[in-house]
Write an enzyme that holds these catalytic residues in place. Structure first.
Site, PDB file in Angstrom:
ATOM      1  N   LYS A  96       1.147  -0.963   0.022  1.00 28.33           N
ATOM      2  CA  LYS A  96       0.227   0.221  -0.229  1.00 28.33           C
ATOM      3  C   LYS A  96       1.042   1.701   0.289  1.00 28.33           C
ATOM      4  CE  LYS A  96      -4.764   0.796   0.291  1.00 28.33           C
ATOM      5  NZ  LYS A  96      -5.703   0.170   0.237  1.00 28.33           N
ATOM      6  N   ASP A 136      -7.128   4.075  -4.622  1.00 31.92           N
ATOM      7  CA  ASP A 136      -6.939   3.766  -3.493  1.00 31.92           C
ATOM      8  C   ASP A 136      -7.555   5.495  -3.591  1.00 31.92           C
ATOM      9  OD1 ASP A 136      -7.392   2.514  -0.914  1.00 31.92           O
ATOM     10  OD2 ASP A 136      -6.661   3.806   0.036  1.00 31.92           O
TER      11      ASP A 136
END
Ligand code: GLU
Length: 403
Positions: A96, A136
């Site tokens: 991430k 995201d």
């Protein structure tokens, strides 16, 4: 959830998945935590890329722009990506990225500069076979396009498979824009069949990409959307809301509560409202030990990451509310990202129908596997999903002779 919570959770679940101490420690340790400081217009923004685990394939995961991004949060999210790709059986690991920034305060030019600076800071660790970023929170297809351009400039190579969630004209996949919601729909429909849910009254918290598309897709499928909300509050109508009208109101006036033909409710009231399916699609930690006992829904579909606290999860499990966890419920996004990556590598462009069919197969198959593990009645659906995922990761890790 903080990373300390992730570590504790793994310890709790380890015996159920027959994991050794060494295996647990490995699953609690990110492979690499990369940090940088990005400078845009004289201002500095902390940036991260956490590569958690690549036993099952290249690292994969989005990049978020948010004022609350921290190393701890990005690490937890990278762990979840590792689990998510295993749950859906994609040949990826988990990673991430994030930048601590309020993107709403940046001009378009600054946003582009920030995105390009992110790639310059980390590009040596990224790549189509190494680590593939994606959108995201507050990152868009346009941002993916800038990032791809910067990467190609730096490496001197055309590499569309470097990043997913791109605009269609740059090699993006059809359906990627609604993939998170559509994946959730497929999971929900399986659950509805298994539970034999008759009354399909849905309350959705959050009206961003995921929540809004979910409302639209479910309304099209004959569900009654009784409540929706955004950060400014919500609306409720037991007879059902007109989703298309509300989308128009949201687009023109900026808030769903501007819709005049329904009762106004708060986000807290929405969670406890009279519905059979509850879909938290925005913030984490909204279902807590304070409201879990009052929730009327029979099924909760976690379209947001981490909306349910540990204590709430236990209360819901005792109350026999079926919680379809984030690691399955919102995995449609990364699944279509995988399809995008495959199309880019093969120089193909799949039709909308083909992508939808493949997405449905992946989501239904993941659901069925978890359901089988769950029906021994000894664990929650979430725990069953984790057990299957952790076993897959550990098995792949063993093949690499790392443990
Ligand atoms: N950010 C999305 C997620 O959390 C998508 C990640 C991806 O497509 O790689 O699942």
């Amino acid at each position: 959830m903080t990373f300390t919570n992730v570590v504790q959770f793994l310890e709790k679940i380890a015996p159920l998945a027959n994991l050794s101490k060494k295996e647990v420690r490995l699953l609690q340790t990110p492979d690499k935590v990369l940090k940088a400081e990005l400078t845009v217009n004289g201002k500095k923004y902390p940036a991260y890329r956490v590569q958690f685990n690549n036993a099952r394939g290249p690292y994969k995961g989005g990049i978020r722009y948010h004022p609350e991004v921290s190393e701890d949060e990005v690490t937890s999210l990278a762990f979840w990506m590792t689990i998510k790709t295993a749950v859906t059986d994609l040949p990826f690991g988990g990673a991430k990225g994030g930048v601590t920034v309020d993107p709403k305060k940046l001009s378009k030019k600054e946003l582009e500069d920030l995105s390009r600076a992110y790639v310059r800071a980390f590009y040596k660790h990224l790549g189509p076979e190494t680590d593939i970023p994606a959108p995201d929170v507050y990152t868009t297809p346009e941002i993916m396009g800038w990032m791809l351009d910067e990467y190609q400039k730096l490496t001197g190579k055309k590499a569309p498979a470097f990043i997913t969630g791109k605009p269609l004209e740059l090699g993006g996949s059809k359906v990627r824009d609604i993939a998170t919601a559509l994946g959730g729909v497929y999971v929900l429909e399986e659950a509805v069949k298994k539970v034999g849910l008759k009354e399909k009254k849905v309350a959705i918290m959050g009206f961003g990409n995921a929540g809004m598309n979910m409302a639209k897709l479910l309304a099209e499928r004959g569900y009654t959307i009784v409540a929706v909300s955004d950060s400014k509050g919500g609306i409720y109508d037991a007879k059902g809301l007109d989703v298309n009208e509300i989308i128009k109101v949201k687009e023109t006036k900026g808030a769903v509560s501007e819709y005049a033909k329904a009762d106004k409710i708060s986000n807290e009231e929405l969670l406890e409202s009279d519905c059979s399916v509850l879909i938290p699609s925005a913030l984490s930690g909204v279902i807590t030990n304070k409201n879990a006992k009052n929730i009327k829904a029979k099924i909760i579909l976690e379209l947001a990451n981490g909306p349910t606290t540990r204590e709430a999860d236990e209360i819901l499990s005792t109350r026999k509310v079926l919680v379809l966890p984030d690691i399955l419920a919102n995995a449609g996004g990364v699944t279509v990202s995988y399809f995008e990556w495959v199309q880019n590598k093969k120089n193909e462009s799949w039709s909308e129908q083909e992508v939808k069919k493949k997405l449905q197969e992946k989501m239904v198959s993941a659901f069925q596997h978890i359901w089988k593990e769950f029906t021994d009645g000894k664990k929650s659906f979430r725990t069953a999903a984790y057990i299957l995922a952790l076993k897959k990761i550990v098995a792949a890790q063993k093949n690499k002779k790392r443990i």
